[in-house]
Design a protein around this motif. Structure first.
Motif, PDB file in Angstrom:
ATOM      1  N   MET A 161     -56.586  87.908  27.996  1.00 16.84           N
ATOM      2  CA  MET A 161     -57.997  88.116  27.617  1.00 16.84           C
ATOM      3  C   MET A 161     -58.815  88.697  28.776  1.00 16.84           C
ATOM      4  O   MET A 161     -59.744  89.465  28.558  1.00 16.84           O
ATOM      5  N   LEU A 162     -58.454  88.317  29.992  1.00 15.47           N
ATOM      6  CA  LEU A 162     -59.109  88.878  31.174  1.00 15.47           C
ATOM      7  C   LEU A 162     -58.896  90.397  31.201  1.00 15.47           C
ATOM      8  O   LEU A 162     -59.830  91.174  31.441  1.00 15.47           O
ATOM      9  N   LEU A 163     -57.667  90.819  30.931  1.00 17.88           N
ATOM     10  CA  LEU A 163     -57.352  92.252  30.897  1.00 17.88           C
ATOM     11  C   LEU A 163     -58.075  92.919  29.730  1.00 17.88           C
ATOM     12  O   LEU A 163     -58.638  94.007  29.871  1.00 17.88           O
ATOM     13  N   GLY A 175     -58.862  83.382  24.169  1.00 16.94           N
ATOM     14  CA  GLY A 175     -57.405  83.313  23.994  1.00 16.94           C
ATOM     15  C   GLY A 175     -57.006  82.341  22.900  1.00 16.94           C
ATOM     16  O   GLY A 175     -56.091  82.608  22.101  1.00 16.94           O
ATOM     17  N   VAL A 176     -57.714  81.217  22.828  1.00 13.69           N
ATOM     18  CA  VAL A 176     -57.452  80.231  21.763  1.00 13.69           C
ATOM     19  C   VAL A 176     -57.715  80.859  20.392  1.00 13.69           C
ATOM     20  O   VAL A 176     -56.920  80.720  19.458  1.00 13.69           O
ATOM     21  N   MET A 177     -58.826  81.580  20.277  1.00 17.78           N
ATOM     22  CA  MET A 177     -59.175  82.206  18.990  1.00 17.78           C
ATOM     23  C   MET A 177     -58.139  83.256  18.586  1.00 17.78           C
ATOM     24  O   MET A 177     -57.781  83.374  17.412  1.00 17.78           O
ATOM     25  N   GLU A 178     -57.627  84.007  19.564  1.00 18.25           N
ATOM     26  CA  GLU A 178     -56.578  85.005  19.285  1.00 18.25           C
ATOM     27  C   GLU A 178     -55.299  84.328  18.786  1.00 18.25           C
ATOM     28  O   GLU A 178     -54.622  84.847  17.900  1.00 18.25           O
ATOM     29  N   LEU A 179     -54.978  83.186  19.372  1.00 16.98           N
ATOM     30  CA  LEU A 179     -53.780  82.445  18.938  1.00 16.98           C
ATOM     31  C   LEU A 179     -53.929  81.983  17.488  1.00 16.98           C
ATOM     32  O   LEU A 179     -52.994  82.092  16.693  1.00 16.98           O
ATOM     33  N   LEU A 180     -55.116  81.459  17.151  1.00 14.80           N
ATOM     34  CA  LEU A 180     -55.355  81.003  15.772  1.00 14.80           C
ATOM     35  C   LEU A 180     -55.207  82.175  14.804  1.00 14.80           C
ATOM     36  O   LEU A 180     -54.587  82.052  13.739  1.00 14.80           O
ATOM     37  N   LYS A 181     -55.737  83.342  15.211  1.00 14.85           N
ATOM     38  CA  LYS A 181     -55.674  84.538  14.365  1.00 14.85           C
ATOM     39  C   LYS A 181     -54.220  84.984  14.171  1.00 14.85           C
ATOM     40  O   LYS A 181     -53.786  85.256  13.057  1.00 14.85           O
ATOM     41  N   GLU A 182     -53.481  85.016  15.277  1.00 17.90           N
ATOM     42  CA  GLU A 182     -52.085  85.476  15.234  1.00 17.90           C
ATOM     43  C   GLU A 182     -51.234  84.603  14.308  1.00 17.90           C
ATOM     44  O   GLU A 182     -50.361  85.084  13.603  1.00 17.90           O
ATOM     45  N   TYR A 183     -51.513  83.293  14.326  1.00 17.14           N
ATOM     46  CA  TYR A 183     -50.724  82.361  13.500  1.00 17.14           C
ATOM     47  C   TYR A 183     -51.384  82.094  12.142  1.00 17.14           C
ATOM     48  O   TYR A 183     -51.050  81.145  11.447  1.00 17.14           O
ATOM     49  N   PRO A 226     -46.306  74.244  29.830  1.00 17.54           N
ATOM     50  CA  PRO A 226     -46.883  75.587  29.902  1.00 17.54           C
ATOM     51  C   PRO A 226     -46.419  76.480  28.732  1.00 17.54           C
ATOM     52  O   PRO A 226     -45.583  76.049  27.936  1.00 17.54           O
ATOM     53  N   GLY A 227     -46.975  77.689  28.666  1.00 15.13           N
ATOM     54  CA  GLY A 227     -46.511  78.668  27.679  1.00 15.13           C
ATOM     55  C   GLY A 227     -47.353  78.761  26.420  1.00 15.13           C
ATOM     56  O   GLY A 227     -47.021  79.494  25.506  1.00 15.13           O
ATOM     57  N   GLY A 228     -48.460  78.011  26.393  1.00 17.86           N
ATOM     58  CA  GLY A 228     -49.340  78.057  25.228  1.00 17.86           C
ATOM     59  C   GLY A 228     -50.590  78.870  25.524  1.00 17.86           C
ATOM     60  O   GLY A 228     -50.574  80.092  25.492  1.00 17.86           O
ATOM     61  N   VAL A 229     -51.673  78.156  25.863  1.00 15.09           N
ATOM     62  CA  VAL A 229     -52.961  78.820  26.094  1.00 15.09           C
ATOM     63  C   VAL A 229     -52.987  79.576  27.430  1.00 15.09           C
ATOM     64  O   VAL A 229     -53.593  80.641  27.539  1.00 15.09           O
ATOM     65  N   GLY A 230     -52.298  79.056  28.442  1.00 14.59           N
ATOM     66  CA  GLY A 230     -52.322  79.636  29.798  1.00 14.59           C
ATOM     67  C   GLY A 230     -52.130  81.146  29.869  1.00 14.59           C
ATOM     68  O   GLY A 230     -52.993  81.864  30.393  1.00 14.59           O
ATOM     69  N   PRO A 231     -51.006  81.666  29.329  1.00 15.78           N
ATOM     70  CA  PRO A 231     -50.773  83.115  29.412  1.00 15.78           C
ATOM     71  C   PRO A 231     -51.848  83.931  28.695  1.00 15.78           C
ATOM     72  O   PRO A 231     -52.106  85.085  29.052  1.00 15.78           O
ATOM     73  N   MET A 232     -52.498  83.330  27.693  1.00  7.84           N
ATOM     74  CA  MET A 232     -53.530  84.035  26.926  1.00  7.84           C
ATOM     75  C   MET A 232     -54.782  84.291  27.772  1.00  7.84           C
ATOM     76  O   MET A 232     -55.495  85.261  27.559  1.00  7.84           O
ATOM     77  N   THR A 233     -55.046  83.404  28.724  1.00  5.43           N
ATOM     78  CA  THR A 233     -56.228  83.557  29.582  1.00  5.43           C
ATOM     79  C   THR A 233     -56.159  84.878  30.341  1.00  5.43           C
ATOM     80  O   THR A 233     -57.136  85.630  30.395  1.00  5.43           O
ATOM     81  N   VAL A 234     -54.986  85.179  30.903  1.00  4.11           N
ATOM     82  CA  VAL A 234     -54.814  86.423  31.657  1.00  4.11           C
ATOM     83  C   VAL A 234     -54.889  87.623  30.712  1.00  4.11           C
ATOM     84  O   VAL A 234     -55.513  88.636  31.026  1.00  4.11           O
TER      85      VAL A 234
END
Length: 297
Positions: free
Chosen positions: A277-279, A148-156, A267-275
């Motif tokens: 990525m699980l999906l 999820g962290v890596m996806e955030l870096l990519k998105e931004y 909240p609202g940063g990495v947390g929602p990304m975990t779910v």
């Protein structure tokens, strides 16, 4: 915008975008494969924080059109009973992803249970086989929070290539896998932890800081290089003098946002990304399994 402080890295918005894309993907694949992807979340006992996380995961499952095979088991469930349940799910053709919700009650051996999972159904990417694939840069299921962290870096459009990254924390859940993923993305990576002498001077060298130690607001503005990107993986509940509790990260957000170029909120940063990525992991596993069946002679 930059003059007012750091750009906010919005994990909630990206997670919603990913879930919308997965919902569309599932719709078309379901027509092709004749069934939706299936995720089984196993929860043992009644830890209220875990229960809230599991509800969130199961709701997200429904939202994207995925089948949920979750089981909420009593705290008295034995190791042998859980192993039987895991084996049944390993062999269940409708299930593509299995997740064991941590923490488990004291009497259970989480590592032994994790090792019982079929690595190709390990939705959290924590089985030794999947961690080995990550070390070797081979395709496989990746640990959800670091992915999820890596996806955030990519998105931004924050490219780790050639950057100096410091990961604070060395857990198998976040610290080690995120360090490997940043390395794979051509960053120069240092891992710091509670035994690192003069932690501040190590962090101050970083272009990208990933905080995953579980110590409330320990990283302050004077430890961060101006213009650094700060990713806060920590989720800590703190209570003030009036007895009111709130969630904070490992980073002192209000001070650090004045020096960083970009920062994730808690909240609202990495947390929602975990779910999210699980999906995504579950859908990836679903596709792999069907392609494997189709490609088999």
């Amino acid at each position: 915008m930059q003059s007012h402080g750091a750009q906010l890295i919005d994990g909630k918005a990206l997670a919603q975008k990913i879930q919308a894309e997965l919902a569309q993907q599932i719709q078309s694949l379901q027509a092709q494969y004749g069934r939706p992807p299936g995720l089984a979340v196993l929860m043992v006992g009644d830890n209220p924080a875990s229960a809230a996380y599991v509800r969130g995961k199961e709701k997200a499952c429904t939202n994207v059109g995925m089948a949920s095979f979750g089981q909420h088991l009593p705290a008295t469930t034995t190791q042998a009973e859980l192993e039987q349940i895991i084996q049944a799910l390993n062999h269940d053709e409708r299930v593509d992803g299995i997740l064991i919700q941590l923490p488990l009650p004291e009497h259970l051996d989480g590592v032994a249970l994790l090792n019982q999972l079929d690595p190709d159904k390990d939705a959290d990417g924590l089985h030794p086989v999947n961690l080995g694939r990550l070390v070797r840069s081979e395709p496989g299921l990746r640990s959800c929070t670091p992915a999820g962290v890596m996806e955030l870096l990519k998105e931004y459009q924050i490219d780790p290539k050639g950057k100096h990254a410091v990961v604070i924390g060395r857990s198998i859940l976040v610290g080690k896998p995120i360090a490997l993923m940043l390395l794979e993305a051509d960053a120069t990576v240092a891992i710091a932890h509670s035994k690192t002498p003069d932690l501040a001077s190590v962090i101050r060298n970083a272009d990208i800081v990933v905080a995953a130690v579980g110590r409330p607001e320990m990283i302050t503005a004077n430890m961060v290089k101006p213009g650094a990107v700060v990713i806060d993986v920590g989720i800590n509940r703190v209570t003030n003098a009036e007895g009111k509790s709130r969630l904070v990260g490992d980073v002192h957000f209000d001070s650090v946002k004045t020096v960083a170029s970009a920062i994730t909120p808690v909240p609202g940063g990495v947390g929602p990304m975990t779910v999210a990525m699980l999906l995504q992991n579950t859908v990836w596993s679903y596709i792999q399994r069907h392609q494997g069946v189709q490609q088999a002679p």
